[in-house]
Design a protein around this motif. Sequence first.
Motif, short mmCIF file in Angstrom:
data_model
loop_
_atom_site.label_atom_id
_atom_site.label_comp_id
_atom_site.label_asym_id
_atom_site.label_seq_id
_atom_site.Cartn_x
_atom_site.Cartn_y
_atom_site.Cartn_z
N PHE A 8 -7.22 -1.45 3.90
CA PHE A 8 -7.55 -0.39 4.84
C PHE A 8 -6.58 0.79 4.66
CE2 PHE A 8 -6.97 1.74 8.93
CZ PHE A 8 -8.26 2.20 9.14
N LEU A 9 -5.29 0.48 4.55
CA LEU A 9 -4.30 1.54 4.34
C LEU A 9 -4.52 2.25 3.00
CD1 LEU A 9 -1.09 -0.18 5.72
CD2 LEU A 9 -2.39 1.68 6.77
N PHE A 10 -4.86 1.49 1.97
CA PHE A 10 -5.14 2.07 0.66
C PHE A 10 -6.37 2.98 0.74
CE2 PHE A 10 -6.44 1.63 -3.90
CZ PHE A 10 -5.31 2.24 -4.43
N MET A 11 -7.39 2.55 1.48
CA MET A 11 -8.59 3.37 1.66
C MET A 11 -8.25 4.66 2.42
SD MET A 11 -12.14 2.43 3.61
CE MET A 11 -11.36 2.45 5.22
N MET A 12 -7.44 4.53 3.47
CA MET A 12 -7.05 5.71 4.25
C MET A 12 -6.20 6.68 3.40
SD MET A 12 -8.55 5.46 7.07
CE MET A 12 -7.76 6.82 7.89
N ARG A 13 -5.33 6.12 2.57
CA ARG A 13 -4.52 6.98 1.70
C ARG A 13 -5.40 7.79 0.76
NH1 ARG A 13 -1.70 6.12 -3.75
NH2 ARG A 13 -3.68 5.10 -3.97
N ASN A 67 -5.60 -9.55 2.38
CA ASN A 67 -4.99 -8.79 3.45
C ASN A 67 -5.81 -7.53 3.69
OD1 ASN A 67 -3.38 -7.39 5.21
ND2 ASN A 67 -1.51 -7.64 4.02
N VAL A 68 -6.63 -7.55 4.72
CA VAL A 68 -7.52 -6.43 5.02
C VAL A 68 -6.72 -5.18 5.37
CG1 VAL A 68 -9.34 -5.64 6.56
CG2 VAL A 68 -9.39 -7.96 5.70
N THR A 69 -5.58 -5.36 6.02
CA THR A 69 -4.76 -4.21 6.42
C THR A 69 -4.30 -3.41 5.20
OG1 THR A 69 -3.98 -5.47 8.32
CG2 THR A 69 -2.72 -3.51 7.72
N LEU A 93 -15.76 -1.43 0.29
CA LEU A 93 -16.63 -2.55 -0.09
C LEU A 93 -15.90 -3.88 0.07
CD1 LEU A 93 -19.30 -3.54 -1.31
CD2 LEU A 93 -18.28 -3.20 -3.56
N LEU A 94 -14.64 -3.92 -0.32
CA LEU A 94 -13.87 -5.15 -0.17
C LEU A 94 -13.67 -5.50 1.31
CD1 LEU A 94 -11.39 -6.77 -2.21
CD2 LEU A 94 -10.51 -6.20 0.04
#
Length: 102
Positions: free
Chosen positions: A57-62, A52-54, A90-91
């Motif tokens: 992405f949210l984890f990266m933004m956090r 789940n890319v979303t 990277l993922l």
Amino acid sequence: MDWLFFIMALISLPFWYLTSDPLCTVLILSTVEVLGFAPTLRKAYRQPYQENVTFFFLFMMRNGLSIIALEHYSITTVLFPAAGATACLLLITTVIYRRKSI
């Protein structure tokens, strides 16, 4: 996910006690986090449609917002969230690349 930081803080206490250095503790925890991310990265490479890319992405933004919200910037305060954000980036890059190449 705030519970994750709480758990990591509890896990870090013995390392901090043993090393007497917060930077060394953050280096150890960041290394463990990145190494623990390796199986997820391997799975994302082999089966890119199952990730789940979303979420990543949210984890990266956090993690990025955590860095921005810091009052004091030092390697000790920035390293752990930066390592998590970099691993997520990277993922995400791997999944997008593999989805386009398949």
